[in-house]
Design a protein around this motif. Structure first.
Motif, PDB file in Angstrom:
ATOM      1  N   VAL A  47       0.851  -1.179   0.000  1.00 52.72           N
ATOM      2  CA  VAL A  47       0.000   0.000   0.000  1.00 52.72           C
ATOM      3  C   VAL A  47       0.893   1.238   0.000  1.00 52.72           C
ATOM      4  N   LYS A  48       0.533   2.210  -0.816  1.00 56.23           N
ATOM      5  CA  LYS A  48       1.266   3.479  -0.838  1.00 56.23           C
ATOM      6  C   LYS A  48       0.866   4.275   0.394  1.00 56.23           C
ATOM      7  N   TYR A  49       1.827   4.519   1.242  1.00 55.03           N
ATOM      8  CA  TYR A  49       1.509   5.070   2.561  1.00 55.03           C
ATOM      9  C   TYR A  49       2.584   6.057   2.970  1.00 55.03           C
ATOM     10  N   ASP A  50       2.196   7.284   3.345  1.00 59.64           N
ATOM     11  CA  ASP A  50       3.149   8.303   3.758  1.00 59.64           C
ATOM     12  C   ASP A  50       3.462   8.156   5.241  1.00 59.64           C
ATOM     13  N   GLY A  51       4.656   8.558   5.609  1.00 58.45           N
ATOM     14  CA  GLY A  51       5.018   8.556   7.013  1.00 58.45           C
ATOM     15  C   GLY A  51       5.651   7.257   7.459  1.00 58.45           C
ATOM     16  N   PRO A  52       6.017   7.192   8.737  1.00 59.76           N
ATOM     17  CA  PRO A  52       6.760   6.039   9.242  1.00 59.76           C
ATOM     18  C   PRO A  52       5.889   4.827   9.552  1.00 59.76           C
ATOM     19  N   ASN A  53       4.575   5.002   9.652  1.00 59.89           N
ATOM     20  CA  ASN A  53       3.712   3.907  10.058  1.00 59.89           C
ATOM     21  C   ASN A  53       3.435   2.958   8.900  1.00 59.89           C
ATOM     22  N   ARG A  54       3.272   1.698   9.206  1.00 60.39           N
ATOM     23  CA  ARG A  54       2.888   0.728   8.182  1.00 60.39           C
ATOM     24  C   ARG A  54       1.405   0.906   7.885  1.00 60.39           C
ATOM     25  N   PRO A  55       0.928   0.436   6.725  1.00 58.03           N
ATOM     26  CA  PRO A  55      -0.487   0.564   6.393  1.00 58.03           C
ATOM     27  C   PRO A  55      -1.359  -0.110   7.456  1.00 58.03           C
ATOM     28  N   PRO A  56      -2.524   0.465   7.751  1.00 58.09           N
ATOM     29  CA  PRO A  56      -3.412  -0.159   8.736  1.00 58.09           C
ATOM     30  C   PRO A  56      -3.939  -1.492   8.227  1.00 58.09           C
ATOM     31  N   SER A  57      -4.224  -2.392   9.140  1.00 57.38           N
ATOM     32  CA  SER A  57      -4.817  -3.667   8.766  1.00 57.38           C
ATOM     33  C   SER A  57      -6.181  -3.437   8.140  1.00 57.38           C
ATOM     34  N   VAL A  58      -6.695  -4.457   7.480  1.00 54.68           N
ATOM     35  CA  VAL A  58      -8.012  -4.337   6.846  1.00 54.68           C
ATOM     36  C   VAL A  58      -9.070  -4.047   7.904  1.00 54.68           C
ATOM     37  N   ALA A  59      -9.034  -4.762   9.032  1.00 59.49           N
ATOM     38  CA  ALA A  59     -10.015  -4.540  10.088  1.00 59.49           C
ATOM     39  C   ALA A  59      -9.909  -3.132  10.659  1.00 59.49           C
ATOM     40  N   THR A  60      -8.675  -2.649  10.849  1.00 59.48           N
ATOM     41  CA  THR A  60      -8.484  -1.297  11.367  1.00 59.48           C
ATOM     42  C   THR A  60      -9.017  -0.254  10.394  1.00 59.48           C
ATOM     43  N   ALA A  61      -8.702  -0.421   9.113  1.00 60.10           N
ATOM     44  CA  ALA A  61      -9.163   0.531   8.100  1.00 60.10           C
ATOM     45  C   ALA A  61     -10.680   0.564   8.019  1.00 60.10           C
ATOM     46  N   LEU A  62     -11.325  -0.570   8.267  1.00 65.86           N
ATOM     47  CA  LEU A  62     -12.790  -0.641   8.207  1.00 65.86           C
ATOM     48  C   LEU A  62     -13.440  -0.356   9.555  1.00 65.86           C
TER      49      LEU A  62
END
Length: 210
Positions: free
Chosen positions: A186-201
């Motif tokens: 996933v294209k994601y800015d900043g130091p954090n990894r992309p959120p999980s599917v459950a977190t994003a939803l």
């Protein structure tokens, strides 16, 4: 050197389905896993590179509001157009990559069984184009055969190592078998990894997740 188009033209001249996408359970299962790994239910604008005869494209189509599928060889492009004619949101175009790279931004890019055909220099160019074409928080799905093929300039593992090392792409999911690798980035800015599917939803119980 990058594999010449004549290699693929000769394959298709000898056999209309040289990788047995239509008949081989291995390919059917791999395609099903690929689509199941996508983190979003729907994508607005998607790009599939090296679509071949469109069998994977057919599975992607219901998940996409607009889907551009491209391949360099005329014969599979025609077969894909016939297969996908009922999907009004799908376009199939003959394009040589990376020279005829599609314009615009996409929230989904699918690269299945393609990147090991490029040499290291051209792969670096393709990876730059992939990053530039992907929308912020967009999904990049990559799937590649792992076993050695003498004619291919690169191996699947090396290709996925290069993908995961790209700045601005975070690994969301990784599936590894003896035969193939599947990565969702996933294209994601900043130091954090992309959120999980459950977190994003915003699934209950994930509110405290990073």
């Amino acid at each position: 050197m990058t594999l010449a188009l004549t290699y693929f033209e000769e394959l298709y001249a000898a056999e209309p389905d040289p990788w047995s996408f239509e008949t081989r359970w291995y390919e059917h299962r791999k395609h099903a896993l690929s689509v199941a790994a996508l983190p979003r239910q729907k994508y607005e604008r998607a790009l599939e590179l090296a679509c071949a005869n469109g069998r994977l494209t057919e599975l992607l189509a219901p998940r996409c509001g607009d889907l551009l599928a491209v391949d360099a060889i005329a014969a599979p492009v025609q077969r894909a157009r016939e297969r996908l004619a009922r999907f009004t949101q799908v376009r199939v175009e003959q394009r040589q990559l990376p020279q005829q790279w599609p314009e615009g931004k996409f929230d989904l890019i699918v690269v299945s069984e393609l990147l090991y055909y490029f040499d290291e220099d051209e792969l670096a160019r393709v990876l730059t184009l992939l990053g530039a074409s992907l929308e912020p928080e967009g999904t990049l799905l990559a799937v590649h055969w792992r076993r050695v093929v003498p004619e291919y300039p690169l191996a699947g593992d090396a290709v996925h190592d290069s993908l995961r090392a790209q700045a601005g792409l975070g690994l969301l999911a990784h599936h590894e078998e003896e035969d193939f690798l599947l990565d969702v980035l996933v294209k994601y800015d900043g130091p954090n990894r992309p959120p999980s599917v459950a977190t994003a939803l915003r699934v209950p119980g994930t509110e405290g997740s990073p």
